[in-house]
Design a protein around this motif. Structure first.
Motif, PDB file in Angstrom:
ATOM      1  N   GLY A 298       0.799  -1.220   0.000  1.00 60.53           N
ATOM      2  CA  GLY A 298       0.000   0.000   0.000  1.00 60.53           C
ATOM      3  C   GLY A 298       0.830   1.268   0.000  1.00 60.53           C
ATOM      4  O   GLY A 298       0.317   2.359   0.240  1.00 60.53           O
ATOM      5  N   ASP A 299       2.129   1.150  -0.272  1.00 62.38           N
ATOM      6  CA  ASP A 299       3.030   2.306  -0.304  1.00 62.38           C
ATOM      7  C   ASP A 299       3.127   2.820  -1.746  1.00 62.38           C
ATOM      8  O   ASP A 299       4.080   2.535  -2.462  1.00 62.38           O
ATOM      9  N   PHE A 300       2.125   3.592  -2.146  1.00 62.62           N
ATOM     10  CA  PHE A 300       2.051   4.055  -3.525  1.00 62.62           C
ATOM     11  C   PHE A 300       3.102   5.115  -3.839  1.00 62.62           C
ATOM     12  O   PHE A 300       3.622   5.156  -4.953  1.00 62.62           O
ATOM     13  N   ASP A 301       3.431   5.954  -2.861  1.00 63.59           N
ATOM     14  CA  ASP A 301       4.490   6.941  -3.083  1.00 63.59           C
ATOM     15  C   ASP A 301       5.833   6.248  -3.295  1.00 63.59           C
ATOM     16  O   ASP A 301       6.603   6.625  -4.183  1.00 63.59           O
ATOM     17  N   GLY A 302       6.103   5.232  -2.476  1.00 62.94           N
ATOM     18  CA  GLY A 302       7.334   4.462  -2.650  1.00 62.94           C
ATOM     19  C   GLY A 302       7.380   3.775  -3.998  1.00 62.94           C
ATOM     20  O   GLY A 302       8.424   3.748  -4.667  1.00 62.94           O
TER      21      GLY A 302
END
Length: 115
Positions: free
Chosen positions: A34-38
């Motif tokens: 769920g780490d879309f920025d990463g």
């Protein structure tokens, strides 16, 4: 181009495409968490590497179109195949980021509505 130059170019294409694939796979792991920025950051790195790979290929092709003959190389053909495969993986990963980020946002809104 000598066969050694062709082999060196092929290895550079494979090297940078391989790095792009690694960043792409890392981005998919970020999506899973769920780490879309990463994931987006990793895709920027993947893109930078695939551009390097593509430049080597383009330079090789340009030399040939300018009359500099090179020998056929199975390694170079493999490098081009690797480059195109990783391009496809990158395109799919970018779409997956968009899809899962949208799904996550909708799910979050739905959970907020049901509270």
């Amino acid at each position: 181009m000598t066969s050694e130059e062709v082999a060196q170019n092929a290895m550079q294409i494979i090297l940078h495409a391989g790095e792009a694939r690694k960043y792409c796979m890392d981005a998919l792991k970020d999506i899973e968490k769920g780490d879309f920025d990463g994931a987006k950051d990793k895709m920027k790195l993947a893109n930078a590497e695939i551009v390097k790979s593509h430049r080597v290929q383009t330079n090789s092709i340009q030399k040939e179109t300018q009359g500099e003959k090179g020998e056929y190389s199975v390694l170079f053909a493999h490098a081009q195949d690797t480059l195109m495969t990783v391009y496809s993986e990158i395109n799919l990963a970018k779409r997956l980021i968009d899809i899962f980020e949208s799904f996550h946002q909708r799910l979050t809104q739905l959970e907020m509505t049901n509270k």
